[in-house]
Structure formats: C-alpha cells, structure tokens
Design a protein around this motif. Sequence first.
Motif, PDB file in Angstrom:
ATOM      1  N   LYS A  52      25.316  14.593  -0.814  1.00  0.00           N
ATOM      2  CA  LYS A  52      26.653  15.050  -0.661  1.00  0.00           C
ATOM      3  C   LYS A  52      26.987  15.039   0.683  1.00  0.00           C
ATOM      4  N   VAL A  53      28.148  14.568   1.197  1.00  0.00           N
ATOM      5  CA  VAL A  53      28.271  14.712   2.615  1.00  0.00           C
ATOM      6  C   VAL A  53      29.797  15.555   2.820  1.00  0.00           C
ATOM      7  N   GLU A  54      29.840  16.382   3.931  1.00  0.00           N
ATOM      8  CA  GLU A  54      30.849  17.111   4.219  1.00  0.00           C
ATOM      9  C   GLU A  54      31.257  16.975   5.665  1.00  0.00           C
ATOM     10  N   ILE A  55      32.088  16.676   6.272  1.00  0.00           N
ATOM     11  CA  ILE A  55      32.542  16.993   7.510  1.00  0.00           C
ATOM     12  C   ILE A  55      33.800  17.571   7.887  1.00  0.00           C
ATOM     13  N   SER A  56      33.746  18.784   8.595  1.00  0.00           N
ATOM     14  CA  SER A  56      34.813  19.710   8.979  1.00  0.00           C
ATOM     15  C   SER A  56      35.010  19.564  10.313  1.00  0.00           C
ATOM     16  N   TYR A  57      35.892  18.997  10.777  1.00  0.00           N
ATOM     17  CA  TYR A  57      36.422  18.891  12.168  1.00  0.00           C
ATOM     18  C   TYR A  57      37.742  18.328  12.501  1.00  0.00           C
ATOM     19  N   PRO A  58      38.519  19.071  13.103  1.00  0.00           N
ATOM     20  CA  PRO A  58      39.767  18.703  13.467  1.00  0.00           C
ATOM     21  C   PRO A  58      39.976  17.233  13.996  1.00  0.00           C
ATOM     22  N   GLY A  59      40.951  16.504  13.155  1.00  0.00           N
ATOM     23  CA  GLY A  59      41.089  15.241  13.545  1.00  0.00           C
ATOM     24  C   GLY A  59      40.133  14.179  12.801  1.00  0.00           C
ATOM     25  N   ILE A  60      39.204  14.760  12.344  1.00  0.00           N
ATOM     26  CA  ILE A  60      38.062  13.595  11.533  1.00  0.00           C
ATOM     27  C   ILE A  60      38.205  13.759  10.340  1.00  0.00           C
ATOM     28  N   GLU A  61      38.509  12.483   9.673  1.00  0.00           N
ATOM     29  CA  GLU A  61      38.491  12.324   8.208  1.00  0.00           C
ATOM     30  C   GLU A  61      37.207  11.597   7.430  1.00  0.00           C
ATOM     31  N   LEU A  62      36.704  12.128   6.595  1.00  0.00           N
ATOM     32  CA  LEU A  62      35.771  11.428   5.808  1.00  0.00           C
ATOM     33  C   LEU A  62      36.424  10.386   4.816  1.00  0.00           C
ATOM     34  N   LYS A  63      36.439   9.059   4.983  1.00  0.00           N
ATOM     35  CA  LYS A  63      37.112   8.353   4.288  1.00  0.00           C
ATOM     36  C   LYS A  63      36.474   7.817   2.924  1.00  0.00           C
ATOM     37  N   GLN A  64      35.109   7.693   3.328  1.00  0.00           N
ATOM     38  CA  GLN A  64      34.265   6.938   1.904  1.00  0.00           C
ATOM     39  C   GLN A  64      32.727   7.238   2.539  1.00  0.00           C
ATOM     40  N   VAL A  65      31.999   7.233   1.323  1.00  0.00           N
ATOM     41  CA  VAL A  65      30.639   7.527   1.576  1.00  0.00           C
ATOM     42  C   VAL A  65      29.788   6.367   0.879  1.00  0.00           C
ATOM     43  N   HIS A  66      28.890   5.464   1.532  1.00  0.00           N
ATOM     44  CA  HIS A  66      28.344   4.423   0.884  1.00  0.00           C
ATOM     45  C   HIS A  66      27.032   4.579   0.759  1.00  0.00           C
ATOM     46  N   LYS A  67      26.351   4.518  -0.645  1.00  0.00           N
ATOM     47  CA  LYS A  67      25.058   4.370  -0.625  1.00  0.00           C
ATOM     48  C   LYS A  67      24.440   3.018  -0.559  1.00  0.00           C
ATOM     49  N   ALA A  68      23.068   3.029  -0.218  1.00  0.00           N
ATOM     50  CA  ALA A  68      22.524   1.705   0.187  1.00  0.00           C
ATOM     51  C   ALA A  68      21.552   1.515  -1.111  1.00  0.00           C
ATOM     52  N   GLU A  69      20.842   0.484  -1.128  1.00  0.00           N
ATOM     53  CA  GLU A  69      19.788   0.256  -2.148  1.00  0.00           C
ATOM     54  C   GLU A  69      18.531   1.185  -1.852  1.00  0.00           C
ATOM     55  N   SER A  70      18.263   1.091  -0.625  1.00  0.00           N
ATOM     56  CA  SER A  70      17.117   2.040  -0.323  1.00  0.00           C
ATOM     57  C   SER A  70      17.696   3.703  -0.335  1.00  0.00           C
ATOM     58  N   PRO A  71      17.008   4.661  -0.861  1.00  0.00           N
ATOM     59  CA  PRO A  71      17.293   5.692  -0.907  1.00  0.00           C
ATOM     60  C   PRO A  71      17.460   6.581   0.389  1.00  0.00           C
ATOM     61  N   ASN A  72      17.032   6.163   1.173  1.00  0.00           N
ATOM     62  CA  ASN A  72      16.960   6.616   2.642  1.00  0.00           C
ATOM     63  C   ASN A  72      17.911   6.294   3.736  1.00  0.00           C
ATOM     64  N   TYR A  73      19.308   5.909   3.000  1.00  0.00           N
ATOM     65  CA  TYR A  73      20.398   5.596   3.952  1.00  0.00           C
ATOM     66  C   TYR A  73      21.808   6.110   3.274  1.00  0.00           C
ATOM     67  N   LEU A  74      22.533   6.425   4.344  1.00  0.00           N
ATOM     68  CA  LEU A  74      24.037   6.282   3.875  1.00  0.00           C
ATOM     69  C   LEU A  74      24.789   5.937   4.815  1.00  0.00           C
ATOM     70  N   PHE A  75      25.854   5.278   4.318  1.00  0.00           N
ATOM     71  CA  PHE A  75      26.879   4.754   5.394  1.00  0.00           C
ATOM     72  C   PHE A  75      28.043   5.311   5.344  1.00  0.00           C
ATOM     73  N   LEU A  76      28.709   6.109   6.414  1.00  0.00           N
ATOM     74  CA  LEU A  76      29.830   6.912   6.261  1.00  0.00           C
ATOM     75  C   LEU A  76      31.028   6.387   6.841  1.00  0.00           C
ATOM     76  N   ASP A  77      32.252   6.223   6.275  1.00  0.00           N
ATOM     77  CA  ASP A  77      33.528   5.597   6.898  1.00  0.00           C
ATOM     78  C   ASP A  77      34.372   6.895   7.232  1.00  0.00           C
ATOM     79  N   ILE A  78      34.530   6.774   8.704  1.00  0.00           N
ATOM     80  CA  ILE A  78      35.342   7.976   9.060  1.00  0.00           C
ATOM     81  C   ILE A  78      36.655   7.492   9.754  1.00  0.00           C
ATOM     82  N   GLU A  79      37.657   8.270   9.834  1.00  0.00           N
ATOM     83  CA  GLU A  79      38.946   8.093  10.849  1.00  0.00           C
ATOM     84  C   GLU A  79      38.787   8.975  11.920  1.00  0.00           C
ATOM     85  N   ILE A  80      38.885   8.736  13.214  1.00  0.00           N
ATOM     86  CA  ILE A  80      39.203   9.366  14.299  1.00  0.00           C
ATOM     87  C   ILE A  80      40.654   9.456  14.603  1.00  0.00           C
TER      88      ILE A  80
END
Length: 604
Positions: free
Chosen positions: A48-76
């Motif tokens: 599970k992913v958490e980002i706590s930083y002013p002005g940064i919003e975690l929009k979506q977390v994408h899993k890959a087919e490999s268990p060793n990756y995550l792709f995070l969509d953020i807005e700056i």
Amino acid sequence: MKKIIFMLLFAFSAQAQNIRVEPASWWVGMKNRNLQILLHAKGIGSSKVEISYPGIELKQVHKAESPNYLFLDIEIKPEAAAGKVPIALKNPDHIAYLDLQERSSKAGEGFDGADVIYLITPDRFANGDPSNDNTSDTKEKANRKHYNGRHGGDLKGISAQLDYIRNMGFTTLWCMPLLENNLEEVTYHGYSITDYYRIDPRFGSNEEFKGIVQKSKEKGLKWIMDMVPNHCGIDHWWMKDLPFEDWINNKGKFTPSNHRREVHQDIHVSQKDLEAMKGGWFVPTMPDLNQRNPFMAKYLTQNTIWWIEYAGLAGLRVDTWPYSEKAFLQQWTKDILDEYPSLHMVGEEMTLKASTIAYWQQGKVNPDGYKSYIPGMMDFPFQGALVQALTEKEDFHTGWARLYSAMADDYLYPAPDKLVIFADNHDMNRFFTQIGEDKELFKMGLAVVATMRGIPQVYYGTEIGMSNPDSEEHGVLRADMPGGWKGDKVNAFTGENLDPLQKELQDFTRRLFNWRKGSKAVHAGKMIHFVPQQGVYTYMRFTATEKVWVILNKNKEEVEIPFQEYTEITEGNSTFSDALDGSIWKEKVKIPSMSFRILVAKGE
C-alpha cells in the motif's frame, strides 16, 4: 540509545536504496502537473502506498504483472515546494523518495538555420579522463586497437575541445547517445541503452553532462541529445524482470524487423508487413520497446522531458524514427513540444525519397490523415543528391541535375528550412571517401552544405578529410579524432603534424563556417536556383537587405558568368564580393575550374 536510533535510521535508509525510482527527481512549475513514477523492488507490488507532502496528490496506484513493480500517478500542484517527497510503502515496508526541485535551467531554446551542428561519436573524439576507460560496474573493457572496441573518449575530452569546436564555426553539438550501454561488446556507439537515466560512467556522470552543457552555453554552444525511443539494449536492467509481458515487442524474444519503412505510407500495405516493421527488433541486441503499452509510452515521454530539463538541452535528434509506433510518435512529440514550444527536434528516416521524409514533418497534410508534430527531419535525399551531383558526369539527368531536382522537391515539405542537411554522418562512408578524396569536390560540397536551405551538420573529422577507403565497417568510419589521446602524433585540435592537405581542408572549413555565422540570408533567406547549364549550377539566398549568390563550376576549365544572364537575381546589383577571398567582381565573375564562388552583393 543513540546507537539504536542510528541502526534504525541505517536500516530505514538501506530499504530506500533498494528501491529503483524512475524518475527519481522532477520539478515544480512544469506545465504538465501529472507525473507517473516507476517503482521497482522485490515484492513491492502488494504494498500500500502513502504520500504525505503539501501540494502532492497520489491519484492512482497501478500494479504490474510482475510482483516487483508499482506505477504511481501523482499530481504536482502549483503550491508544491521543492523538497524530498517521501513515498511510504506498507506491507512490506519500504520508503522511497522523489527529489522535487525548482526549475532553473533555460531548457528547450531550440536551434535553426543560424546554427551549424557538429556531430560527435563521443568514444572516438577525445579521451580527457583515462581513469574512466574501465569501470567496475561496466562489462566491456577498453580496447583501442579494435575498431569495434571502446577507445576511451569521454565528456572531459569533449569539454577540453569546446574552444576548438566554436572556433571552427560550429554552434551546436550533437553526440551519439551518452547513456549507459552495459553490454559485453560493441557498446561504443551508445544505441544499446541499459539505463535511460544514467550517463555511461565511461563517459562521465550525470553531473558532468549537465556541467558540460552549461559550460558550452557560456561559450555560445548549444546541445542536442540523441534520443532512442524505439529500442533498448539486451542487458537493460528490466530485461530480467519485465513489468508486463508486452513491455517488449514479441514477448521479449528476438523477431527481426523487415526494415520496410515505407509501410507507414503504403496504401496497399498488409497488416503482416506493417507489424513486422514496427514490432520487429532492429537487431538481436536491441529489444524493441512496445510503445502501445501506456506505461512504456509514459516512461519514454517523461524520460525525454527529464533530460531536456535536467541538462538544459536545445533540441533532440531522434533515432530510427519510422521503427516506432506512429500513434506514439505523434503523442510523444506533442507532449514534449507542449512543455517546450521553442525546442527543435529532427527524426532519422534513412531514405532518399523526399515524399517519405515529408510525410513525417509537422504541418504535412497526409492522405491517411496522420498528423505529425516533429518540426524537422534529417535530409537524406539532400545528402544522396549532393554526392551524386559531385561525382557523376554532367548530363540532363545526372551531375548537378541531381541536386537541382532534390531542391525542386521542396514543395513536398511543409518547412524545408527546418531540415538538417549534411555531407555525411555516423552511419555512412566518410564524405571524403564518397567523393574519391578529391579536395576540390570536398570544398564545393561543404560550400553547398554551408549555403543551402536547412540546418547544416558536419561530422567530426570531416574538416580534416577523415576517410575510410579500406573498410565500410561502422567502427572504422567512426575512427578516433587525431589528437584526442595522449601520445597521438597528429593533433587535429592544435594542427600539430597535420599534413598539408589536412591543414588546407581544415582552414577552408573554418573560414567557410565562420563566415556563415554572419549571413542572415543564408540563415533564413529565400532561395532561387537555376537549371544547371554546362557543368554550372547556381542559386541565390536572399533577404530584403542581403543577397548571397553561389556559383558552382565542375568544368575542367574556368568559366565566366555575365551578371546580365541572371538579371532575375542580380538586378540592382552591379558589384559582388567573394565571401572567402574578398575579390571584387563587377558586371561579370570568373569561376575557376572545379571550384565555386560565394558572392555577396555590395551596396549600390
């Protein structure tokens, strides 16, 4: 207690270092606020992913087919400030960081007809730091005796010769790829990238690259980066653990391209042939990237923007342009130009067909409705026509007629002045070899490159007549620049021990391109040319305030040209001066045998 806290902090830091974060840094204030971050570490796909930083919003977390990756969509967001953005992952626990920085570089200034590009094979230009010829984290070791080996050229070597490059009249540097190529052999050329965010340590570091770009700017020189979005190297770090099965075309297994680049324009094309071209691998050591995968497409786009912003680049040269997905190229280019509207980029389409080149240029209205955004392309039709014009016998269809016809095809291009023209490059025989090592043809050829429409490019060593008469191997035509290595007996940079011909060609090139710097007519003027007659081809570049008249004579005897025969361009000017030797001509001009004149109209 202090010892326990230190051990906990050390363990926490070690976890952070085990996560690959790409990109690991970004900037506040970008036009596009959205960023996708690739995370790679063993087992983090279930975190599970958490980002706590002013002005940064975690929009979506994408899993890959490999268990060793995550792709995070953020807005700056606009209110975000520079700093270390913690990315906390739970179950298993990890910590990663995004280094958010202030925008400071003046990136994306562009280049145009006022510039002259100097193309360098960095491994073969100059070795400024022999200590990095071999590094502990790269597989291939230096072997200067082998034409396909690594010879040791690096960023420090280029940096040491910036004054030479500037004094030769060149304004812009384009190096073959500088990114890591960590394969077992034949890595000197740079096109088998194994890390898209790292300068190859045998060239230097990321910071050194950024530094040389800045140093170049201070000397009035721009930088173009060679981008390779079509393929990576077979030993790229992700090849051992692909995030998705379709990350690489043909499921990561070598399937050769048919190399039929015209399939993109062919109205009769079969889907089988189209797929074989764009999905096939270039060669077995270069896995073909599947740009239809949205995560791959985003990765490549962000990587390009990252280098432009990080280093402060003026433009891009894009490798193997037609081998990529058309839809990807369209969006990739648009996204980059949206961020950097003044940036110039040119694509490599290695064909002699002007219609095929024109298809890709921004502004071209194509029958299939395809809308391209790339401003320029490499003008291979010009190069082929130039060599034929110089080496063939004069006839209605041959000799100068080849160049005349190539220029007559300019109606196909939305913006012919944005094409890059050249006498040779890193993928073909040296220009001096192509013209039979004839110094007069050499001078005429470079005179055309310097004065024709478009943006000139000169390959390193061309200025001293480097040649490859005995072998067409790429590693041979990309030979070492004399003087780039300690102990070289001949030094092109200082002139030491150059033979008389080499000095003559170098002096001519320096004089020609330094004159070019001051000619607005050559930089951006209109052009009129005339049908070749009896071995003579002539054209004029002009603005409202300047006229430059180029006359090329391939005859074995001197010719005399009365101005009245060309009243269309000479009217109002009875006196011209030779741009290179200063001679003054009134009412008529004499052109020596196998030579040329560049004439500048004198004020009446």
